[in-house]
Design an enzyme around this catalytic site. Structure first.
Site, PDB file in Angstrom:
ATOM      1  N   GLU A 149      -9.976 -27.939  -9.641  1.00  0.00           N
ATOM      2  CA  GLU A 149      -8.550 -28.236  -9.582  1.00  0.00           C
ATOM      3  C   GLU A 149      -8.134 -28.727  -8.199  1.00  0.00           C
ATOM      4  O   GLU A 149      -8.727 -28.352  -7.188  1.00  0.00           O
ATOM      5  CB  GLU A 149      -7.745 -26.978  -9.932  1.00  0.00           C
ATOM      6  CG  GLU A 149      -7.895 -26.625 -11.400  1.00  0.00           C
ATOM      7  CD  GLU A 149      -7.200 -25.339 -11.806  1.00  0.00           C
ATOM      8  OE1 GLU A 149      -6.740 -25.272 -12.951  1.00  0.00           O
ATOM      9  OE2 GLU A 149      -7.129 -24.400 -10.995  1.00  0.00           O
ATOM     10  N   CYS A 208      -1.720 -20.582  -3.754  1.00  0.00           N
ATOM     11  CA  CYS A 208      -2.916 -20.089  -3.062  1.00  0.00           C
ATOM     12  C   CYS A 208      -3.595 -18.996  -3.870  1.00  0.00           C
ATOM     13  O   CYS A 208      -2.950 -18.042  -4.312  1.00  0.00           O
ATOM     14  CB  CYS A 208      -2.539 -19.447  -1.727  1.00  0.00           C
ATOM     15  SG  CYS A 208      -1.898 -20.571  -0.547  1.00  0.00           S
ATOM     16  N   CYS A 212     -16.813 -19.938  -6.135  1.00  0.00           N
ATOM     17  CA  CYS A 212     -16.920 -19.537  -4.732  1.00  0.00           C
ATOM     18  C   CYS A 212     -17.774 -18.274  -4.660  1.00  0.00           C
ATOM     19  O   CYS A 212     -17.731 -17.427  -5.548  1.00  0.00           O
ATOM     20  CB  CYS A 212     -15.529 -19.246  -4.173  1.00  0.00           C
ATOM     21  SG  CYS A 212     -15.541 -18.843  -2.412  1.00  0.00           S
TER      22      CYS A 212
HETATM   23  N1  SAH Z   1     -12.114 -20.173   1.175  1.00  0.00           N
HETATM   24  C1  SAH Z   1     -11.155 -20.694   2.086  1.00  0.00           C
HETATM   25  C2  SAH Z   1     -10.119 -21.610   1.469  1.00  0.00           C
HETATM   26  C3  SAH Z   1      -9.508 -21.264   0.130  1.00  0.00           C
HETATM   27  S1  SAH Z   1      -8.252 -20.070  -0.007  1.00  0.00           S
HETATM   28  C4  SAH Z   1     -10.489 -19.565   2.863  1.00  0.00           C
HETATM   29  O1  SAH Z   1     -10.762 -18.411   2.578  1.00  0.00           O
HETATM   30  O2  SAH Z   1      -9.758 -19.848   3.795  1.00  0.00           O
HETATM   31  C5  SAH Z   1      -6.872 -20.637   0.882  1.00  0.00           C
HETATM   32  C6  SAH Z   1      -5.974 -19.492   1.349  1.00  0.00           C
HETATM   33  O3  SAH Z   1      -5.384 -18.810   0.228  1.00  0.00           O
HETATM   34  C7  SAH Z   1      -6.739 -18.428   2.124  1.00  0.00           C
HETATM   35  O4  SAH Z   1      -6.067 -18.120   3.317  1.00  0.00           O
HETATM   36  C8  SAH Z   1      -6.717 -17.210   1.202  1.00  0.00           C
HETATM   37  O5  SAH Z   1      -6.747 -16.011   1.937  1.00  0.00           O
HETATM   38  C9  SAH Z   1      -5.410 -17.418   0.458  1.00  0.00           C
HETATM   39  N2  SAH Z   1      -5.326 -16.697  -0.824  1.00  0.00           N
HETATM   40  C10 SAH Z   1      -6.319 -16.401  -1.682  1.00  0.00           C
HETATM   41  N3  SAH Z   1      -5.852 -15.706  -2.739  1.00  0.00           N
HETATM   42  C11 SAH Z   1      -4.514 -15.571  -2.543  1.00  0.00           C
HETATM   43  C12 SAH Z   1      -3.465 -14.976  -3.287  1.00  0.00           C
HETATM   44  N4  SAH Z   1      -3.691 -14.358  -4.454  1.00  0.00           N
HETATM   45  N5  SAH Z   1      -2.216 -15.034  -2.787  1.00  0.00           N
HETATM   46  C13 SAH Z   1      -1.964 -15.657  -1.613  1.00  0.00           C
HETATM   47  N6  SAH Z   1      -2.910 -16.257  -0.884  1.00  0.00           N
HETATM   48  C14 SAH Z   1      -4.180 -16.222  -1.333  1.00  0.00           C
END
Ligand code: SAH
Length: 356
Positions: free
Chosen positions: A101, A344, A125
């Site tokens: 996505e 996110c 992932c």
């Molecule tokens: N793997 C990378 C990029 C993908 S996630 C990373 O960890 O940075 C992008 C952002 O979304 C990250 O900062 C992660 O902590 C956040 N994220 C993941 N799940 C989330 C959720 N349920 N609510 C809010 N942010 C979330």
């Protein structure tokens, strides 16, 4: 189709080639290497879907390219548009039948006038973050550079909009697919590619220390975002297993000694839960980054089937106030596209029913 040792499907795609590689291919065809720039202009600037349109390339070159390289590695499946804020989520199928996505975000509140595409870097992932929907899939494979770039091509074509900002914050851990992510980012930045400024491309990582060291050593200019999410190691490890192998303390000391080359501050992402936004957390944050040039991006935890308690608005406000008093530059990332599971940590490549 075969899988190579990096777990990428190796069917030849034209968007997997760097400009140097494209020049070499064209030279071997007996044509002038500069034609590669024209080719890139058609692929990215004009964003065409077939070699037939590339009228300034010779017929024989077009024939050869058509026989040897497909243009589009992704098949568009579905678009959902948020009724709340116009965020658009795109579902694509890869040629080997996986789903990924991408999200088009009109303005996430951090900077007016941005039109952002959030791209995926992997199918699934491996990092296993408890709050993230993508983690539930486990790791399936890396995306190739072409599969990353084609997300931008297709989102631009399907939306009719030209994004000016890219974030590697979709499915996957970009620093576990370092070479392909950097190659794709370089083509995004390249004058004859998408020509997006390095300051408008952000790579977000949960903190893969060796990749981060390499990134700094190679003097890469893209913005960096690091997902911190907790100040206490014993708490962070409960939500982010990566803490065991690559503790955040190591990343903090790395950031104190060798700064990334981007002109922008490193963004520290902090997903706010009910239990990590107390006064002590604010104090520890201040202490952790005392000597580093960072900015803090707060993200209220989005819902999912993680079973973790969401933060309350009044506590978020208090936390922000505490951080402000301590002089930490902060922004809050509004949760956009949550009604279409496009926010996110909500991307899973699965067709969700629109919530409501
Ligand atoms: N793997 C990378 C990029 C993908 S996630 C990373 O960890 O940075 C992008 C952002 O979304 C990250 O900062 C992660 O902590 C956040 N994220 C993941 N799940 C989330 C959720 N349920 N609510 C809010 N942010 C979330």
């Amino acid at each position: 189709m075969k899988e190579n040792d990096k777990g990428v499907h190796s069917a030849a795609g034209i968007k997997d080639l760097s400009i140097g590689e494209a020049e070499e291919v064209i030279r071997l065809c007996g044509d002038k290497p500069y034609k590669a720039r024209q080719l890139f202009n058609w692929l990215y600037e004009r964003n065409v879907e077939s070699y037939d349109s590339m009228t300034d390339l010779s017929k024989s070159l077009r024939f050869f390219l058509n026989e040897s390289y497909h243009i589009s590695p992704l098949i568009f499946e579905e678009r959902q548009i948020s009724a709340l804020d116009g965020t658009e989520k795109y579902l694509f199928r890869t040629r080997d039948g996986n789903f990924i996505e991408s999200v088009l975000i009109r303005n996430d509140g951090t900077d007016d006038g941005r039109l952002t595409v959030c791209v995926s870097s992997q199918v699934g992932c491996a990092m296993g973050c408890r709050f993230c929907q993508t983690a539930k899939l486990g790791f399936i494979r890396n995306l190739s550079p072409g599969e990353i770039l084609d997300q931008l091509c297709q989102v631009r074509r399907l939306s009719g909009l030209r994004n000016n900002n890219v974030v590697f914050m979709g499915m996957g851990e970009p620093f576990n697919n370092y070479d392909n992510v950097i190659k794709a980012a370089d083509i995004m930045n390249y004058t004859f590619g998408f020509h997006i400024s390095t300051r408008r491309i952000t790579i977000s990582t949960c903190g893969i220390t060796p990749a981060l060291e390499r990134y700094i050593e190679e003097k890469r200019m893209y913005n960096l975002a690091i997902s911190l999410n907790d100040t206490l190691p014993e708490k962070r490890v409960m939500y982010m297993p990566v803490e065991k192998k690559y503790p955040i303390s190591g990343i903090c000391s790395l950031l104190q000694h060798s700064l990334p080359h981007s002109k922008n501050r490193v963004t520290i992402e902090y997903v706010m839960r009910k239990d990590n936004i107390g006064e002590d957390d604010a104090k520890r944050l201040k202490k952790m980054f005392r000597y580093s040039r960072i900015k803090l991006n707060l993200i209220p935890l989005n819902s999912g089937d993680h079973g973790i308690e969401l933060p309350e608005q009044k506590d978020i406000e208090k936390f922000m106030e505490n951080l402000r008093i301590m002089n930490i530059p902060i922004s809050i990332r509004n949760s956009l596209g949550s009604d279409i599971y496009g926010a996110c940590g909500q991307l899973s490549g699965i067709r969700y029913r629109v919530a409501g």
